[in-house]
Motif scaffolding. Sequence first.
Motif, PDB file in Angstrom:
ATOM      1  N   GLU A   1       0.970  -1.315  -0.465  1.00  0.00           N
ATOM      2  CA  GLU A   1      -0.104   0.477  -0.105  1.00  0.00           C
ATOM      3  C   GLU A   1       0.871   1.429  -0.224  1.00  0.00           C
TER       4      GLU A   1
ATOM      5  N   ARG B   1       1.174   4.323  -2.458  1.00  0.00           N
ATOM      6  CA  ARG B   1       1.017   5.584  -2.845  1.00  0.00           C
ATOM      7  C   ARG B   1       2.683   6.603  -2.476  1.00  0.00           C
TER       8      ARG B   1
ATOM      9  N   GLY C   1      -3.464  -4.288   9.258  1.00  0.00           N
ATOM     10  CA  GLY C   1      -4.664  -4.277   8.201  1.00  0.00           C
ATOM     11  C   GLY C   1      -5.080  -5.222   7.520  1.00  0.00           C
TER      12      GLY C   1
ATOM     13  N   ARG D   1      -7.347  -6.121   3.716  1.00  0.00           N
ATOM     14  CA  ARG D   1      -8.196  -5.366   2.285  1.00  0.00           C
ATOM     15  C   ARG D   1      -9.618  -6.332   2.275  1.00  0.00           C
TER      16      ARG D   1
ATOM     17  N   SER E   1      -9.184  -1.405   7.056  1.00  0.00           N
ATOM     18  CA  SER E   1      -8.398  -1.252   5.509  1.00  0.00           C
ATOM     19  C   SER E   1      -7.389  -0.877   5.710  1.00  0.00           C
ATOM     20  N   PHE E   2      -6.314  -1.353   4.021  1.00  0.00           N
ATOM     21  CA  PHE E   2      -4.255  -0.510   4.137  1.00  0.00           C
ATOM     22  C   PHE E   2      -4.680   0.655   4.149  1.00  0.00           C
ATOM     23  N   ASP E   3      -5.527   1.132   3.489  1.00  0.00           N
ATOM     24  CA  ASP E   3      -5.606   2.278   2.728  1.00  0.00           C
ATOM     25  C   ASP E   3      -5.603   3.458   4.023  1.00  0.00           C
ATOM     26  N   GLU E   4      -6.642   2.442   5.203  1.00  0.00           N
ATOM     27  CA  GLU E   4      -6.260   3.561   6.741  1.00  0.00           C
ATOM     28  C   GLU E   4      -5.438   3.499   7.621  1.00  0.00           C
TER      29      GLU E   4
ATOM     30  N   SER F   1      -2.002   2.178   6.434  1.00  0.00           N
ATOM     31  CA  SER F   1      -0.810   3.231   6.006  1.00  0.00           C
ATOM     32  C   SER F   1      -1.758   4.614   6.429  1.00  0.00           C
ATOM     33  N   SER F   2      -1.799   5.588   6.266  1.00  0.00           N
ATOM     34  CA  SER F   2      -2.504   6.739   6.379  1.00  0.00           C
ATOM     35  C   SER F   2      -2.251   7.125   7.437  1.00  0.00           C
TER      36      SER F   2
ATOM     37  N   GLU G   1       1.651   6.941   7.732  1.00  0.00           N
ATOM     38  CA  GLU G   1       2.323   8.630   6.607  1.00  0.00           C
ATOM     39  C   GLU G   1       2.292   9.336   8.677  1.00  0.00           C
TER      40      GLU G   1
END
Length: 382
Positions: free
Chosen positions: A28, A32, A179, A181, A352-355, A357-358, A361
């Motif tokens: 992920e 990004r 996380g 998917r 989710s890996f999106d959340e 990863s944020s 970050e």
Amino acid sequence: MRIVITSTHQRVDGPDGVNYFIFGLADELVGRGHDVSVVTALECDVEKVREMFRLRHTVPIISLTEHTKPGVQRERLKVWAGRGRRQVRALRPDLVIINGTLPLRLSDNDATVLHDCCDWHLGQQPLVSRSLHRWARALGRFLGYHLSRHLICTCGEISEVVGREVPFTARKCKVIPIGTRMQEVVAVSERERLLVHIGTASHKNPLPTLRAFAKMETPDVRLAFMGGPSAELEAAVSKLAPEIRSRVTLTDFLPRSEFLSLLQRARVVSIPSDYPVAVCSPSALESLAVGTPVVCSESISQDVVPEGVCGFRVKLTNYETEAARHLDDLFGDDVLWQTMSRHAQRHSARFSFDEVSSCYERLLPGMVAKEEGPAVATVGGS
């Protein structure tokens, strides 16, 4: 930015929840736009990793040794203190994510991730004696926690224990789950009358699932164990009545696509894992992400499986009886199952890996943090 993710104690090409987290997060973050490398102490089959974890992007994997198995603690520590630290610093990372605890600093911005409360994973053998081993582990934890800039607990229960036992960590401690998917959800009409149990190692605790299955009143349900069957499990299955035994299957670990298909076809997943402190279970998260309700022990964090929302949490001391009752309900009541399935998919989106990863970050120097993000909290938060 440059990010290094380390595995301090085990092979990264095996079907393990920590490995799933490492490569899901790495994949992920690369997507990004970050420059991500995975550094492992042991030899690694790169093609096996790509196939097992279905990577969408290229993730460089650096092995520090040619050893295939963990050695004694001082050998692992020697590798990380020497070659490991030099290799990591040569990459000039903006963030190092350490899975497990190392009693040394790899960079100026280390984030140590605690997946459970037995976290000094530098090998299985004691240095000299059991007593010295315990003191070494305690010292290793203390140094690792002290030297790391960020301390990441994967669920609230671990955060509470660490904050209580090591009070000086409170200001640097954050909760960021592992996380998952998000996947396609299969309707109840297309599901099989199938109960799944993932993993057969001792801490995965397969026998309570088998006993609960044997106590179910629903007659047409099948049970599938995934993971190399142990002699103990095979013996227990052989003692079942023939009618029950005929509905039990034992399989090895499946390729990624087949594993996800199994979860999508299943009606329920049973997870009676046994840990001293509740964990953020990848098996539970992956089940919820495909809309499959979970019946689990209290060793699975309530952050992951809120009671009665997308599954049921049951005390291990009464698992076979209580789990059997909940399983009968989920197999016999389509309305209940559909409600929990909807809640499962909605709830798992927070992981989710999106959340996730944020959240990582936000640990990078100079990054602008999102104002909201349910996955991050201080000690005692939710």
